[in-house]
Scaffold this motif. Sequence first.
Motif, short mmCIF file in Angstrom:
data_model
loop_
_atom_site.label_atom_id
_atom_site.label_comp_id
_atom_site.label_asym_id
_atom_site.label_seq_id
_atom_site.Cartn_x
_atom_site.Cartn_y
_atom_site.Cartn_z
N ASN A 173 9.24 4.16 -12.35
CA ASN A 173 8.51 2.91 -12.66
C ASN A 173 8.92 1.73 -11.78
O ASN A 173 8.92 0.57 -12.22
N ASP A 185 8.19 -0.48 -8.33
CA ASP A 185 7.06 -0.75 -7.42
C ASP A 185 7.39 -0.55 -5.95
O ASP A 185 6.51 -0.64 -5.10
N TYR A 186 8.67 -0.35 -5.63
CA TYR A 186 9.08 -0.36 -4.22
C TYR A 186 9.64 0.98 -3.75
O TYR A 186 10.29 1.04 -2.71
N GLU A 238 3.33 -9.98 -7.46
CA GLU A 238 2.42 -8.83 -7.44
C GLU A 238 2.61 -8.13 -6.09
O GLU A 238 2.19 -8.64 -5.06
N LYS A 256 4.34 -0.58 -1.37
CA LYS A 256 3.94 0.82 -1.60
C LYS A 256 4.36 1.72 -0.43
O LYS A 256 4.60 2.91 -0.59
#
Length: 350
Positions: A68, A70-71, A134, A140
Amino acid sequence: MNNKTKNERPVFPFTAIVGQEEMKLALILNVIDPKIGGVMIMGDRGTGKTTTIRALVDLLPEIEVVENDDYNSDPNNVELMSEEVQEKFKKNEKIKSIKIKTPMIDLPLGATEDRVCGTIDIEKALTDGIKAFEPGLLAKANRGILYVDEVNLLDDHLVDVLLDSAASGWNTVEREGISIKHPARFILVGSGNPEEGELRPQLLDRFGMHAQIRTVKNPELRVKIVEQRALFEQNPKEFRTSYMQSQEELANKIIEAQKKINNIEISHDDQIKISQICSELNVDGLRGDMVTNRAAKAFVAFEGRDKITPQDIFTVITLCLRHRLRKDPLESIDSGFQVQEKFKKIFGYE
């Protein structure tokens, strides 16, 4: 090898790609040593640029990431963690991890800077006192490959941002006095068609390697390419199975090279000769010297050897220098040929 889910489109196997040796080698060397600095692939339309890049990503081993996150944070390497994960790591909190395929992010041509870098929600930051961020495409792409097709049509400022992140391994977003920083280590692969315009020399120079690809002229090879594609489309699963062994062998060869590369030395004499070539070709800066040294080491590691020979340097030097030569409109000699001629003169090859 990566397991395929039922819904996933099968990918053409890397080892089944016929020709385009320059592009394949440049991509493999960047995977072995991402510090080479990415690849710019210039060539005709319909020469399988995208197919080759997807095939390479499919070949790469899965990576371990924090669940979980994001990076794609690495649960064991502080340099590859987001600030949040770093905090947990320092406090010895339990960090859950999962394995994912090496990410490949396609950058759409009309992408805005916000979409690429991410956005800060100022209102939320001011009212709730939290850094509301965000993440964008650079987040990603961390620990993977960022592919920009038609990079020569992208806004220069955006290309600059991509190259900065690729070189530093970090993406920083600043707005209204709020600053967010996150890891963004990726291999930048750009492609384009020279007929649609070249990149500015300052930007071109920042790509580690430059591969040229042309439409295959040999009729035998053309037939083979068409046949391979038809077989793949007819029965992708069976076609992939027939290449499973060669795919695994190549994947293992890349992994072994990654482990071995730090033990490979380049002799002082060879370094002097590489710098002499760069100097006599009027290559600006020292990037050309450094990339050639790195690429030679990566190539020798890939070959499973310990010692760098002049032939190894010859194999990679054109890829590393051809895009750094100053363009003379009156010069009819191809820049790659100029590099090779200079190499032969300095290394004493006839």
